[in-house]
Design a protein around this motif. Structure first.
Motif, PDB file in Angstrom:
ATOM      1  N   ARG A  77       2.247  -9.281   7.410  1.00  0.00           N
ATOM      2  CA  ARG A  77       2.915 -10.431   6.297  1.00  0.00           C
ATOM      3  C   ARG A  77       2.464 -10.503   5.068  1.00  0.00           C
ATOM      4  N   ASN A  78       1.265 -10.290   4.580  1.00  0.00           N
ATOM      5  CA  ASN A  78       1.148 -11.039   3.900  1.00  0.00           C
ATOM      6  C   ASN A  78       1.099  -9.393   2.171  1.00  0.00           C
ATOM      7  N   ASP A  79       1.448  -7.958   2.776  1.00  0.00           N
ATOM      8  CA  ASP A  79       2.021  -7.039   2.016  1.00  0.00           C
ATOM      9  C   ASP A  79       3.442  -7.072   2.032  1.00  0.00           C
ATOM     10  N   ILE A  80       4.747  -7.577   3.170  1.00  0.00           N
ATOM     11  CA  ILE A  80       5.763  -8.043   2.561  1.00  0.00           C
ATOM     12  C   ILE A  80       5.841  -9.481   1.499  1.00  0.00           C
ATOM     13  N   GLU A  81       5.039 -10.224   1.746  1.00  0.00           N
ATOM     14  CA  GLU A  81       5.192 -11.616   1.129  1.00  0.00           C
ATOM     15  C   GLU A  81       5.092 -10.958   0.025  1.00  0.00           C
ATOM     16  N   TRP A  82       4.013 -11.027  -0.715  1.00  0.00           N
ATOM     17  CA  TRP A  82       3.089 -10.246  -1.796  1.00  0.00           C
ATOM     18  C   TRP A  82       3.272  -8.940  -2.629  1.00  0.00           C
ATOM     19  N   GLY A  83       4.013  -8.167  -1.939  1.00  0.00           N
ATOM     20  CA  GLY A  83       3.494  -6.958  -1.974  1.00  0.00           C
ATOM     21  C   GLY A  83       3.128  -6.262  -1.495  1.00  0.00           C
ATOM     22  N   ILE A  84       2.972  -4.820  -1.816  1.00  0.00           N
ATOM     23  CA  ILE A  84       1.723  -4.044  -1.447  1.00  0.00           C
ATOM     24  C   ILE A  84       1.490  -2.591  -2.421  1.00  0.00           C
ATOM     25  N   LEU A  85       0.703  -3.474  -4.031  1.00  0.00           N
ATOM     26  CA  LEU A  85       1.502  -2.211  -4.933  1.00  0.00           C
ATOM     27  C   LEU A  85      -0.474  -2.321  -4.768  1.00  0.00           C
ATOM     28  N   GLN A  86      -1.363  -2.886  -4.152  1.00  0.00           N
ATOM     29  CA  GLN A  86      -2.652  -2.312  -3.930  1.00  0.00           C
ATOM     30  C   GLN A  86      -2.659  -0.864  -3.012  1.00  0.00           C
ATOM     31  N   GLY A  87      -1.930  -1.177  -1.872  1.00  0.00           N
ATOM     32  CA  GLY A  87      -2.089   0.035  -1.011  1.00  0.00           C
ATOM     33  C   GLY A  87      -0.965   0.669  -1.079  1.00  0.00           C
ATOM     34  N   ASP A  88      -0.281   1.165  -2.226  1.00  0.00           N
ATOM     35  CA  ASP A  88       0.447   1.487  -2.715  1.00  0.00           C
ATOM     36  C   ASP A  88      -0.056   2.749  -4.031  1.00  0.00           C
ATOM     37  N   ASP A  89      -1.058   1.849  -4.256  1.00  0.00           N
ATOM     38  CA  ASP A  89      -2.242   3.137  -5.503  1.00  0.00           C
ATOM     39  C   ASP A  89      -3.391   3.384  -4.574  1.00  0.00           C
ATOM     40  N   ARG A  90      -3.810   2.881  -3.219  1.00  0.00           N
ATOM     41  CA  ARG A  90      -4.345   3.927  -2.926  1.00  0.00           C
ATOM     42  C   ARG A  90      -4.263   4.749  -1.866  1.00  0.00           C
ATOM     43  N   LYS A  91      -2.500   4.620  -1.842  1.00  0.00           N
ATOM     44  CA  LYS A  91      -2.210   6.086  -1.058  1.00  0.00           C
ATOM     45  C   LYS A  91      -2.268   7.213  -2.609  1.00  0.00           C
ATOM     46  N   LYS A  92      -1.812   6.481  -3.393  1.00  0.00           N
ATOM     47  CA  LYS A  92      -1.591   7.336  -4.397  1.00  0.00           C
ATOM     48  C   LYS A  92      -2.779   8.221  -4.597  1.00  0.00           C
ATOM     49  N   ASP A  93      -4.099   7.757  -4.615  1.00  0.00           N
ATOM     50  CA  ASP A  93      -5.174   8.179  -4.796  1.00  0.00           C
ATOM     51  C   ASP A  93      -6.054   8.689  -3.709  1.00  0.00           C
ATOM     52  N   LYS A  94      -5.093   8.917  -2.150  1.00  0.00           N
ATOM     53  CA  LYS A  94      -5.457   9.721  -0.919  1.00  0.00           C
ATOM     54  C   LYS A  94      -4.530  11.456  -1.172  1.00  0.00           C
ATOM     55  N   LEU A  95      -3.498  10.954  -2.580  1.00  0.00           N
ATOM     56  CA  LEU A  95      -3.170  12.430  -2.545  1.00  0.00           C
ATOM     57  C   LEU A  95      -2.710  12.617  -3.874  1.00  0.00           C
ATOM     58  N   SER A  96      -2.896  14.520  -3.381  1.00  0.00           N
ATOM     59  CA  SER A  96      -2.751  15.160  -3.880  1.00  0.00           C
ATOM     60  C   SER A  96      -1.840  15.525  -5.175  1.00  0.00           C
ATOM     61  N   THR A  97      -1.592  15.792  -6.539  1.00  0.00           N
ATOM     62  CA  THR A  97      -0.704  16.019  -7.370  1.00  0.00           C
ATOM     63  C   THR A  97      -0.195  17.310  -6.355  1.00  0.00           C
ATOM     64  N   MET A  98      -0.448  17.727  -5.725  1.00  0.00           N
ATOM     65  CA  MET A  98       0.666  19.000  -4.921  1.00  0.00           C
ATOM     66  C   MET A  98       1.638  18.443  -3.766  1.00  0.00           C
ATOM     67  N   ASP A  99       1.039  17.279  -3.163  1.00  0.00           N
ATOM     68  CA  ASP A  99       1.991  16.731  -1.970  1.00  0.00           C
ATOM     69  C   ASP A  99       3.162  15.426  -2.875  1.00  0.00           C
ATOM     70  N   ILE A 100       2.359  15.436  -3.615  1.00  0.00           N
ATOM     71  CA  ILE A 100       3.178  13.719  -4.601  1.00  0.00           C
ATOM     72  C   ILE A 100       4.532  15.038  -5.127  1.00  0.00           C
ATOM     73  N   SER A 101       4.932  16.282  -6.001  1.00  0.00           N
ATOM     74  CA  SER A 101       5.296  16.729  -6.112  1.00  0.00           C
ATOM     75  C   SER A 101       5.966  17.835  -5.574  1.00  0.00           C
ATOM     76  N   ARG A 102       6.074  18.325  -3.261  1.00  0.00           N
ATOM     77  CA  ARG A 102       5.939  18.055  -2.505  1.00  0.00           C
ATOM     78  C   ARG A 102       7.701  16.933  -2.705  1.00  0.00           C
ATOM     79  N   LEU A 103       7.151  15.512  -1.855  1.00  0.00           N
ATOM     80  CA  LEU A 103       7.837  14.527  -1.363  1.00  0.00           C
ATOM     81  C   LEU A 103       8.477  14.286  -2.676  1.00  0.00           C
TER      82      LEU A 103
END
Length: 152
Positions: A77-103
């Motif tokens: 609920r908090n992610d929907i109401e306030w956004g998930i910027l922190q969650g996105d930042d955490r996901k980016k940290d976990k993805l390698s640049t290879m994974d990002i380019s593939r996506l």
């Protein structure tokens, strides 16, 4: 006649699904006065899984207790109401640049409209299920504390 069609379509809109979910979680949050009472109480009566350990003996455990769902539902609920910027930042940290380019390559090759509709339908389905979980949790909490007649 147009009003009926609009009402039907609005019922299936993502916006209304999010509002129903947020409303159910708000109701749950206002009802649950002592969240710690939810610990070790299964949400559904049959959420126990049988797991066999290395010597073949069966162990039973619950996947998630009511307290875990309570925390999860409030977090979503908090992610929907306030956004998930922190969650996105955490996901980016976990993805390698290879994974990002593939996506990114996959995005270019896909039909974006089909991809959007696929994810929209999935999100609507997940929100509907989460709304049901919030309502079940609220009702189970009322049963656990002996106030099953609240709101009826």
């Amino acid at each position: 006649m147009m009003q009926i069609a609009d009402t039907y379509n609005q019922k299936h809109s993502l916006f209304n699904a999010m509002n129903r979910f947020i409303g159910a979680v708000n109701n749950m949050d206002q009802t649950v006065m002592v969240p710690s009472l939810l610990r070790d109480v299964p949400l559904d009566m049959e959420v126990k899984d049988e797991v066999h350990n290395t010597n073949g003996a069966a162990n039973y455990y619950t996947r998630r207790d009511m307290h875990g769902y309570y925390i999860l539902l409030k977090s979503i609920r908090n992610d929907i109401e306030w956004g998930i910027l922190q969650g996105d930042d955490r996901k980016k940290d976990k993805l390698s640049t290879m994974d990002i380019s593939r996506l990114e390559d996959a995005d270019r090759e896909e039909d974006l409209e089909k991809l959007f509709h696929y994810h929209l339908a999935g999100l609507h389905t997940v929100l509907t299920k989460l709304t049901r979980k919030a309502n079940v949790l609220t009702n189970r909490y009322k049963e656990e504390i002996g106030f099953a007649d609240w709101g009826h």
